[in-house]
Every structure is written in C-alpha cells, then in structure tokens.
Enzyme design. Structure first.
Site, PDB file in Angstrom:
ATOM      1  N   SER A  44     -19.960-111.389  19.753  1.00  0.00           N
ATOM      2  CA  SER A  44     -20.565-112.612  19.252  1.00  0.00           C
ATOM      3  C   SER A  44     -19.673-113.848  19.435  1.00  0.00           C
ATOM      4  O   SER A  44     -20.098-114.962  19.177  1.00  0.00           O
ATOM      5  CB  SER A  44     -20.915-112.461  17.770  1.00  0.00           C
ATOM      6  OG  SER A  44     -19.751-112.269  16.989  1.00  0.00           O
ATOM      7  N   LYS A  89     -14.455-120.521  16.542  1.00  0.00           N
ATOM      8  CA  LYS A  89     -15.792-119.924  16.500  1.00  0.00           C
ATOM      9  C   LYS A  89     -16.567-120.459  15.304  1.00  0.00           C
ATOM     10  O   LYS A  89     -16.004-120.657  14.220  1.00  0.00           O
ATOM     11  CB  LYS A  89     -15.654-118.406  16.428  1.00  0.00           C
ATOM     12  CG  LYS A  89     -16.970-117.639  16.479  1.00  0.00           C
ATOM     13  CD  LYS A  89     -16.704-116.149  16.429  1.00  0.00           C
ATOM     14  CE  LYS A  89     -17.972-115.329  16.479  1.00  0.00           C
ATOM     15  NZ  LYS A  89     -17.685-113.869  16.452  1.00  0.00           N
ATOM     16  N   SER A 138     -16.607-108.103  18.922  1.00  0.00           N
ATOM     17  CA  SER A 138     -17.026-109.474  19.212  1.00  0.00           C
ATOM     18  C   SER A 138     -15.967-110.358  19.840  1.00  0.00           C
ATOM     19  O   SER A 138     -16.279-111.446  20.328  1.00  0.00           O
ATOM     20  CB  SER A 138     -17.545-110.143  17.941  1.00  0.00           C
ATOM     21  OG  SER A 138     -18.767-109.569  17.550  1.00  0.00           O
TER      22      SER A 138
END
Length: 524
Positions: free
Chosen positions: A211, A136, A235
């Site tokens: 996210s 990420k 997330s």
C-alpha cells in the site's frame, strides 16, 4: 554538482532573502485555503516549478541522500536548489504517476531557505539536513492533511507528527508532500476513491503495488531520495519490488508506530530509498522508543550505516524459491534464483536451498487483517459506505462473521509459526526469497489474473505469500532490486533476518548492492 563559487552564491542569497516565519495558525489556514495542492488537480506552482528539468536537476533528483547531506554540509550544494530541482521534476512527472496526493511546496521552500541559512551560520546540522523526504498518507503530519486515502478523512489536519515523521524532520529533512495509498492501506495496489490511481514509472499501464505505492513510484522516478512507508503485510516491500527500489521493514517495534492499530504487531514503519546506505541513515534517525507506542523497542546500539561497509562472507544463508507453498512466475523465479546465487559466488556465503518448514499462514493472517479493518472502520459504514472502496467495505463486513475464537485461534497459529521460524533461524543467519511471486500486473486490478479464485476472507487472494509471514513474526525483511523481466519490469529479492538483526539485513543488502548495483537505472 560541486562548484567553486557555491559558497559565495549561498552567502549572497542568504543576505538577499529574508526568512519569513510562518506561525502554526497561518500554516493551517494556508492548508485550509487549498494552497497545499491535491491530486488530481495539482497546481503547477510558480517560479522554478514552471521551467523544464535540466541535466543538473536530474543529477540532484537522483543523488543519494547520503551524498546530498554531505554536499549540503560542505556548502557545495544548497537545499534551495535541491528543492527547486525536485519540485520542477515533480510537476513534470507526478501528473503521469499520481504518486503524491498532497504537496507541501510553500512550506518546503521556506524550510529550504532556513536550511541554507543554518549551513551558512555554521551551526550544528542534523544527519538529513536539507534532504527532501515524502511521507505516506497513513502517517500523521502536523498541520498537513492526512487523508488515509479516504473521503472519511479528506480534511483531517493532525495536531501532531507521527514519531517517525518527527524524528526525520528533527534530523533536518524537508517534507515535500504526502504519497498516495489505497484507502486505509487495506490492499497491495494503490488506488482509492479519493486520490485515484497510482501508476508504475517503468510502465504506466502497470501497478506500482501497495500500500506504500505512491512512495515506491516517487522514489523510483526521482521525486526525492527518501520516503517513509508502512508495512503490515508487505506494504513497503511489494512496491519496492514493483518499482525497482530498496525498502526495509524493520524489526517490529524498531520504529515507533502511532496511532496504535487494533492488531498492533502487524504494523511496521520503515524507509524506502534507492540505495541501502540511504535507508541505513534514515533508519538511524527513525529508530528508537516513544512513549506513545507501548510496544516500541529500546534504542539499538548497532551502527546501521557502518554495517553497510561490512561484508557477509561466511554467513549461513537459506534460499527458498517457494517457502514450500507459493506459486512463482517463471521469470521471477529465474531472476531471484540467479540473485540468490550471488550470495555464494560473489559474497562468500554458504547458501542452502531449503524451506523453513511451515505451511501457508494465509488463513490466519486474513483473520487478523480483517479483524483490524473491522475494528477500525465498522463505525463509519453507516454514513460512508457508498463513498468507500467497495472492496474495503466487503473486508470490513467480513469482520461481522468472525468470532472471538477465530481471533484466538489465529493468535495460537501465529505462536506455532514463530516456534518453527525460530528453530529455522537457529540454523541460518538469513533467508532469501522472491519478494513477490509475480511481476507488476495491469493497473486497475486488485490482484493478478492468475490468482486463485479461492480468496477466503479477503477479495484479492494470496498473491503476496512471501511478505506477510514476517509481519506475523516481527522479523526484519528487505527487498532489493535484482533484475528486470523481458517487459522491462523490476523484480525484487527479499532478505529476511533474525529478530532484531536489522543491521545484519542491511549488511547483506549493501553487499548485494555492491555486487549488483541498481541505483543508476532510471525509468524516465
């Protein structure tokens, strides 16, 4: 994929292909020159990336990491052909999804050749040797741009890996690129002014969540079997639910989080995969203390992979359809309740329908979240406000309204929440809930149309009521796929365990996976 002549082919390739060493200076210069490619103008690459995916490529792209690692060790599959297959598919699929914001293709191909040579030399291999992994874009990657989905950090080249990244790469995994995130991970959908919109592979008109949305979309679409995500309010679990994959938010501190957050106890780092065993193997490599994280836990003696082979018969399991306060879409409620019933009918648990006994923590969770955003980003507003996500700007400015007593009261309320939760888990081994109360909604929205207009400090309202409570308490929580709506959109079931009982959550998720397997269902 097993072939009898594989070893001889590998030996010949190793003999014919010299391995070029790339210095750190050369690699950073390569990055700076733009050879690490950026969405939305990803280069099509060269060589194998130009050809169309074959059935053999798809088999490799969707093969579990545990199987890939074993096949590579046995010399039946080469890391080179795995990387070729993944990038071939990535160049075909990523333009539709925008799951990756940076690719490390040249470095990955070099690493694959080195991995292949190590196999042929017969040296000691790590648990993830030759297996592709994505990271990420909130996690530091040495010499590879880490942009945080923000123009503020567009050209930032870290000088160190985040501890979780370093451990996975030390176990032999091959970094294939960075996955998209909203700006500084502030919301539960994935778009940003810098990297654009990321879409759901099951329906490109729908959100992939966030996210860690790029990671969720990538894993679901077969763009590598492993991804590292972060979770400060859901997330990891939200995109896992929306994309039909597995993800685990480990116990707080189980996986080191670094650099530190101003509100550190919310932040968790964990695996996102298609299978539970892959996540267990990945957690084994990621877990453990690091001196950079003052709150990291000592090593866990539990064997996460072996835990996946143990059943959960006789466990005391609570099922809560709403936690006592959430509103849930009918289809989501039906699918998750049916999944919860499997724990009793198929897995031998004692399941009670019961709520934990606390009210919505939204009001004080938002104080902590806004405080974190404010402290991290307030200094950038003067120069960058007009180039930031407008909703993020609003969140940061909300921090100016908060007093120190607001933060202190939020901490006090968190302690009350933990006391109620602790007593609840004295009676139950596990808690089951929907992961998200809604199915994936239209892309481009920050929240579903059905969300209450009363949004408080945050501009998107409480449409994630099942995930953030366990960030406040630090307990392990996973999302497992449990079915599809009439529109063909995935729905997730959340499994919450006692504090530090990560192996128990993996046991339960694996047992459910064996009873209701999902990994062979693909969006493309």
């Amino acid at each position: 994929m097993a072939r009898s002549d594989q070893s001889s082919r590998l030996e010949k390739r190793v003999e014919d292909t010299p391995i070029k060493e790339v210095s750190r200076r050369e690699f950073i210069q390569t990055n700076a020159a733009g050879l690490l490619m950026d969405v939305p103008h990803l280069s099509s690459g060269s060589g194998p990336s130009q050809r169309a995916s074959t059935p053999a490529d798809l088999e490799l792209c969707f093969m579990p990491a545990t199987v890939l690692a074993e096949e590579i060790r046995a010399k039946r599959i080469s890391p080179v052909e795995v990387i070729d297959a993944v990038y071939t598919r990535l160049h075909e699929i990523n333009p539709k999804l925008n799951a990756f914001c940076t690719l490390t293709e040249e470095k990955a191909r070099l690493a694959a050749k080195e991995s292949e040579a190590a196999v042929m030399r017969g040296g000691q291999l790590g648990a993830l040797h030759g297996v592709p992994v994505s990271i990420k874009d909130l996690l530091l990657t040495r010499g590879v741009r880490t942009m945080f989905g923000s123009r503020i950090r567009e050209n930032y080249l870290p000088e160190e890996d985040a501890p979780s990244v370093a451990k996975v790469l030390a176990a032999g995994a091959i970094l294939i690129g960075k996955t998209t995130t909203p700006e500084h991970g502030f919301k539960a959908v994935t778009d940003s002014p810098l990297t654009g919109m990321t879409r759901n592979p099951w329906n490109l008109d729908k959100t992939c969540g966030g996210s860690s949305g790029g990671a969720g979309a990538a894993i679901a679409a077969g763009l590598g079997p492993l991804a590292i995500g972060t979770d400060a309010g859901g997330s990891i679990r939200i995109p896992c639910s929306f994309n039909g994959i597995f993800g685990l938010k480990p116990s707080f501190g189980r996986v080191t989080a670094y650099p530190p957050s101003p509100v550190p106890f919310l932040v968790h780092v964990g695996p996102m995969t298609r299978t539970v065993r892959d996540a267990a193997l990945m957690l084994t490599t990621m877990a453990g203390p690091d001196e950079r994280d003052l709150l990291s836990l000592p090593s866990d003696p539990a064997d996460y992979v072996s835990a996946c082979d143990r059943g959960i018969r006789g466990l005391r399991v609570a099922w809560s359809a709403t936690l006592g306060y959430a509103k849930v879409e009918p289809e989501v409620a039906h699918l998750t309740q049916a999944a919860a019933s499997v724990f009793e009918s198929d897995l031998g648990c004692n399941v009670d329908a019961v709520d934990p006994g606390f009210g919505s923590p939204w009001s004080f969770f938002t104080v902590l979240w806004v405080t974190s955003c404010f402290l991290r980003l307030r200094a950038f507003l003067k120069e960058w406000e007009n180039r930031m996500d407008p909703d993020l700007v609003r969140v940061v400015k909300q921090g100016e309204r908060l007093a120190s007593t607001d933060y202190a009261e939020a901490l006090a309320n968190r302690s009350v929440l933990w006391e109620t939760t602790r007593k609840f888990f004295d009676r139950y081994d596990l808690l089951l809930t929907p992961t998200v109360p809604v199915q994936p909604f239209d892309v481009g929205r920050i929240a579903p149309e059905t969300i209450s207009a009363d949004r408080g400090l945050l501009p998107f309202g409480d449409w994630i009521p099942f995930t953030y409570p366990w960030n406040l308490t630090g307990q392990p929580a996973a999302s497992v796929p449990c079915g599809f709506t009439r529109e063909g959109l995935p729905v997730g079931l959340q499994i919450v365990g006692r504090r530090f009982a990560d192996a128990m959550v993996l046991r339960a998720a694996s047992a459910f996976e064996q009873a209701r397997p999902w990994a062979n269902t693909r969006p493309f």
